[in-house]
Design a protein around this motif. Structure first.
Motif, short mmCIF file in Angstrom:
data_model
loop_
_atom_site.label_atom_id
_atom_site.label_comp_id
_atom_site.label_asym_id
_atom_site.label_seq_id
_atom_site.Cartn_x
_atom_site.Cartn_y
_atom_site.Cartn_z
N THR A 3 14.79 -2.31 10.62
CA THR A 3 15.37 -3.21 9.65
C THR A 3 16.80 -3.58 10.02
O THR A 3 17.20 -4.73 9.88
CB THR A 3 15.40 -2.57 8.25
N THR A 6 16.72 -6.10 12.87
CA THR A 6 16.29 -7.45 12.49
C THR A 6 17.29 -8.14 11.57
O THR A 6 17.32 -9.34 11.49
CB THR A 6 14.93 -7.42 11.77
N LYS A 7 18.07 -7.38 10.91
CA LYS A 7 19.02 -7.99 9.99
C LYS A 7 20.08 -8.82 10.68
O LYS A 7 20.63 -9.74 10.09
CB LYS A 7 19.71 -6.90 9.16
N PRO A 10 19.12 -12.60 11.13
CA PRO A 10 19.24 -13.39 9.91
C PRO A 10 20.69 -13.70 9.54
O PRO A 10 20.99 -14.80 9.10
CB PRO A 10 18.60 -12.52 8.84
N ARG A 13 21.76 -16.48 11.60
CA ARG A 13 21.09 -17.71 11.14
C ARG A 13 21.66 -18.17 9.80
O ARG A 13 21.78 -19.35 9.54
CB ARG A 13 19.59 -17.47 10.98
N THR A 14 21.96 -17.15 9.01
CA THR A 14 22.50 -17.49 7.70
C THR A 14 23.76 -18.31 7.84
O THR A 14 23.94 -19.33 7.19
CB THR A 14 22.85 -16.21 6.93
N SER A 17 22.94 -21.76 9.01
CA SER A 17 22.38 -22.65 7.98
C SER A 17 23.42 -22.95 6.91
O SER A 17 23.45 -24.05 6.36
CB SER A 17 21.10 -22.07 7.37
N ILE A 20 25.48 -25.71 8.27
CA ILE A 20 24.77 -27.00 8.20
C ILE A 20 24.76 -27.51 6.76
O ILE A 20 25.04 -28.67 6.48
CB ILE A 20 23.32 -26.83 8.72
N PHE A 21 24.50 -26.58 5.86
CA PHE A 21 24.45 -26.98 4.46
C PHE A 21 25.79 -27.57 4.02
O PHE A 21 25.86 -28.62 3.40
CB PHE A 21 24.10 -25.78 3.59
N LEU A 24 26.35 -30.99 5.42
CA LEU A 24 25.54 -32.00 4.71
C LEU A 24 26.10 -32.27 3.32
O LEU A 24 26.20 -33.41 2.87
CB LEU A 24 24.10 -31.51 4.58
N ALA A 25 26.48 -31.18 2.69
CA ALA A 25 26.99 -31.30 1.33
C ALA A 25 28.24 -32.17 1.32
O ALA A 25 28.40 -33.06 0.49
CB ALA A 25 27.31 -29.93 0.76
N THR A 28 27.53 -35.80 1.85
CA THR A 28 27.02 -36.47 0.65
C THR A 28 28.14 -36.76 -0.32
O THR A 28 28.27 -37.85 -0.86
CB THR A 28 26.00 -35.57 -0.08
N CYS A 31 30.64 -39.76 0.09
CA CYS A 31 30.38 -41.16 -0.21
C CYS A 31 31.04 -41.44 -1.55
O CYS A 31 30.76 -40.80 -2.55
CB CYS A 31 28.90 -41.51 -0.21
N SER A 32 31.90 -42.42 -1.52
CA SER A 32 32.95 -42.57 -2.52
C SER A 32 32.48 -42.35 -3.94
O SER A 32 31.72 -43.13 -4.48
CB SER A 32 33.57 -43.95 -2.40
N LYS A 33 32.93 -41.31 -4.53
CA LYS A 33 32.61 -41.01 -5.91
C LYS A 33 33.50 -41.84 -6.82
O LYS A 33 33.18 -42.05 -7.98
CB LYS A 33 32.83 -39.53 -6.18
#
Lengths: 524, 347
Positions: A3, A6-7, A10, A13-14, A17, A20-21, A24-25, A28, A31-33
């Protein structure tokens, strides 16, 4: 321990990700609020000073001398010199807010006040909520802040308000022009080279200040018509006066004379407004019943409110409110002939057409419906036509007095269309398609007044008529907008085709009264 | 009968799958029932569906702690019925004779694919009908917003002999499938905004079936385009066809029993909009209103008797507190079927 091994992956990867999140956030959210609340308009340098505007025909005033404006002190006067000195002091330490204000008002106060008025009209465009017993409270002008707030700026109310403010402003500016060219006092930045010109030099004499005239007349009338917006109105008026001063365009005495003139003209219009029939426009239960009885006596199905609970009709006696360019006899003479009888085959055919259209609407037709909905919380149809006029007036680089003429002519025609249209609506008291056929469902809110003739068609034809006269290059566009506005009501399922065709024809005839005036008012 | 299984992702690290503990938990022998057990496991993975659909469908969904087994597909159709007559106009609760009861019905085609035991891809395609029982307004219908999500199991930690705790991250987005109008609330199909959501879920599954789930999400929403050039909201007239949409913060918990392909859960969830105006008295709702709510409900998922790999769902929720939303009763019902492309690895 597997364990543990393998941890590690992740975790890696965490973080990837997560990165990336986040990226992306952020992309988004970037874009002019921020949606600007006021349109950026270019600074205006009048193409023409309209030096003869003091001689243009008046509409309500007897002439420019109805309001006296005393002669200003000579520029050599010590009092005036100290006014100039205080401008220099102010210009030496302009705040960012003041600079922003100068930019804002540089597009011309007439355009800005029209925007402000549209915002206030939209804010006040709220029908009262029903009482628990199913009755409706009536907004009370004597207690405007109580619930429901006064006014409910529905289309006729808004049409009248836009016209009062626009016509009064036009009369006040014509008067100002008369005195400007009588006294010929130059702007402070022309008299004293130590004063910067932070607004374009219009070559128009500065006494009385046109900016102050606008502030005075707009503040007084808007407060009368929209009392709950008083703080915002006063703040805008104060800002416009301050900009006139710190921009070097007007001195304190130019401004004081302008405000006084604006208020004096506003008082003349306030007196007219008090007796123009608006107070009685809501009618009474006896009047509402007689309207239905008249229709029944003619053998027609009378209109009923489809609001839940049923609501008294909107301003049933607005057709008796004083018009600008039409006499009460003109209103009656121009009244369209009757709609197809509610029992006729034609009415049956037209009702069926509404049902068929409303149930097979294309997305483009829907877009037309929403574009022209002009319902609750909007600038209403007359305000919509003011918005259509705005870019044309802005692009024309008019003097303030000529810009105000455009809005005055437009809004007179729109008000007269409201009066004449309401006259026809309540004379015929014709039911909506969804009343004759309850299976008809509408694509926008159903207005709470009779069907014939269509208000949108009437307003739009009158508006398009005046704007086409003022801006011939835009005539094709204005006609297209009129057609679209009118047809939007058929698509929405709230009007028959005859309401629309007759309404457009009616509105054009109403608009022509104003156009006739415009052709001979001395401004051409 | 079979019972049992531990889904590849039900909370235990992979090595545990092959350990004795698995059989203890499952209570059956692997050889006889291994494959079937694997299928059953997949069904439970379907729990991950739906989310961010219409406001009505914020139910148990992308926000749970269940993962599908590798190379398996769970797909099906769900019907959602959402209705309210009372709503909050700002904070004032009222009814409105011009709309009566607003009913939103949705059929969602949903699919969830396990790419690996720790990564699922999810897709939802909803078709929506709206209707007002009173007044004269025309209802609308059409495809609403496509949802795509990637659900990733970050870590799984055994908690003694009792169960396992998992942490899951979900990145999801929605995309309007048609150019439907956002400007006829509450009868519009949705908000017509593109959204991107980051979600974190903590889930505990005990060996006796205790299920505890906590989830939180933040949703970014793109501007919305109207068919008109000015609109009034939140105290201002905007001279634009563009509407800024407030972002959303959601969280929720579920507590209950989940074992043997059976789920019985109590759910609670909250949404808080990070801005937006209130509905004004007697006005229509506006697309960017501040839509807050608290919901409570229950989720029941049971295997369909005699039909292998088919599961029946029933989800109910009640909006018991809100702002600028309807006091909705919502139920979702449907069938989800699981298709494994790869036999479960057996020792």
């Amino acid at each position: 321990m597997t364990t543990i091994v393998t941890k590690k992956t992740p975790l890696l990867r965490t973080s990837i990700s997560a990165a990336i999140f986040l990226a992306l956030a952020l992309s988004t959210s970037s874009c002019s609020k921020d949606i600007p609340t006021s349109e950026p308009l270019p600074a205006v340098t009048p193409a023409n000073t309209d030096a003869n505007a003091g001689a243009w025909k008046m509409i309500v005033l007897s002439g420019p001398t109805q309001i006296a404006v005393a002669a200003p002190a000579p520029v050599s006067d010590p009092g005036y010199q100290s006014e100039l000195a205080s401008i220099k002091t102010a210009q030496a330490s302009l705040t960012d807010a003041q600079k922003t204000a100068i930019t804002y008002w540089s597009s011309g106060g007439v355009l800005r006040w029209n925007q402000i008025m549209r915002e206030i009209a939209a804010r006040s465009d709220l029908p009262p909520s029903p009482n628990p017993d199913g009755s409706y409270p009536v907004p009370n002008p004597a207690n405007p802040f109580a619930n429901p707030q006064y006014p409910f700026s529905n289309p006729p109310y808004a049409a009248r308000a836009y016209s009062y403010v626009s016509v009064a402003q036009f009369e006040a500016l014509k008067t100002a022009w008369y005195y400007k060219y009588q006294y010929n006092r130059p702007s402070p930045f022309k008299t004293d080279t130590g004063i910067k010109a932070l607004l374009p030099d219009s070559n128009i004499p500065s006494y009385p200040s046109e900016d102050a005239v606008e502030a005075g007349v707009n503040a007084a009338l808007l407060t009368l018509l929209f009392p709950t917006s008083v703080d915002e109105i006063n703040a805008k008026a104060a800002e416009q006066q301050q900009v006139a001063l710190i921009s070097g365009r007007a001195s304190a005495s130019d401004i004081a004379a302008g405000v006084a003139l604006g208020k004096a003209v506003a008082a003349v219009f306030a007196a007219r407004a008090a007796t123009d029939g608006m107070k009685a426009a809501g009618g009474s239960p006896a009047i509402w019943q007689s309207l239905a009885a008249n229709a029944t006596a003619r053998g027609e199905i009378p209109w009923i409110s489809q609001d839940g609970p049923p609501r008294p009709p909107m301003l049933p006696v607005f057709g008796k409110v004083k018009a600008w360019m039409m006499t009460p006899t003109d209103i009656v003479n121009e009244r369209p002939g009757p709609p197809p009888s509610t029992s006729s085959a034609q009415m049956q055919t037209e009702t069926a057409e509404v049902k068929s259209i409303v149930n097979s609407l294309t997305r483009d037709q829907q877009a037309t419906v929403y574009k022209w909905a002009d319902g609750v919380s909007t600038v209403t149809p007359p305000g919509h036509w003011d918005a259509i006029a705005e870019p044309y007036i802005s692009a024309a680089s008019f003097s303030e007095v000529r810009a105000s003429r455009s809005f005055a002519l437009l809004n007179m025609a729109l008000h007269d269309a409201a009066v004449a249209c309401w006259d026809a609506k309540y004379f015929y008291f014709n039911p909506r398609p969804s009343q004759l056929d309850p299976s008809i469902k509408t694509q926008t809110g159903l207005p709470n007044f009779p069907s014939y003739v269509s208000g949108h068609s009437d307003f739009s034809a009158a508006g398009s008529d005046v704007l086409s006269y003022l801006f011939p290059s835009g005539a094709t566009y204005f006609q297209a907008q009129m057609q679209e506005a009118a047809m939007s009501r058929l698509y929405a399922g709230i009007h028959y085709r005859s309401d629309i065709n007759v309404g457009m024809d009616h509105g054009k005839r109403i608009g022509d009264y104003t156009v006739s005036f415009a052709k001979t008012d001395g401004a051409n | 009968m079979t019972s049992n299984h531990v889904p590849a992702s039900s909370g235990f690290n992979k090595p545990l799958l092959f350990s004795r503990r698995r059989f203890l938990l499952a209570g059956s022998t692997p050889k006889s029932n291994g494959r079937r057990a694997g299928h059953a496991a997949l069904l439970s993975g379907c729990l991950t569906f739906l989310s961010l659909l219409s406001p009505s469908l914020h139910a148990q969904t992308i926000d749970d702690g269940i993962m599908l087994a590798k190379r398996s597909l769970c797909a099906g159709a769900l019907y959602t019925h959402d209705s309210w007559d009372s709503y909050w106009q700002g904070s004032l609760q009222r009814v409105n004779g011009n709309i009566g009861t607003i009913t939103t019905q949705t059929i969602t085609m949903a699919a969830n694919y396990g790419v690996t035991s720790r990564l699922d891809f999810i897709i939802n395609v909803p078709y929506v009908w709206t209707d007002a029982s009173k007044g004269v307004l025309h209802g609308q219908s059409g495809f609403q917003d496509l949802t795509l999500a990637a659900k990733y199991k970050l870590v799984s930690v055994p908690v003694g002999k009792f169960g396992a705790l998992r942490a899951i991250a979900v990145l999801s987005g929605t995309l309007p499938m048609t150019n439907y109008t956002p400007d006829l609330q509450p009868l519009s199909l949705g908000t017509n905004s593109k959204t991107l959501t980051g979600r974190a879920t903590l889930n505990y599954l005990g060996r006796r079936g205790l299920y505890l789930n906590g989830t939180a999400a933040y949703t970014f929403r793109s501007n919305v385009t109207l068919d008109r050039t000015s609109y009034y909201t939140n105290g201002q007239l905007y001279l634009s066809n563009q509407v800024a949409m407030p972002n959303l913060f959601n969280y929720g918990t579920s507590v209950g029993y989940r074992k043997n392909n059976l789920s019985l859960l109590g759910d609670f969830s909250v949404q808080q909009a990070r801005g937006g105006g209130d509905i004004r008295p007697q006005d229509m709702p506006f697309v960017s209103n501040r839509t807050n709510f608290s919901k409570a409900g229950a989720t029941i998922k049971v295997p369909v008797p005699k039909v292998k790999d088919l599961q029946y769902w029933f989800i109910y929720s009640n909006t018991f507190q809100g702002r600028n939303v309807g006091q909705a009763n919502t139920f979702t019902t449907g069938l989800m079927y699981t298709l494994p492309f790869e036999k479960r690895a057996t020792p």
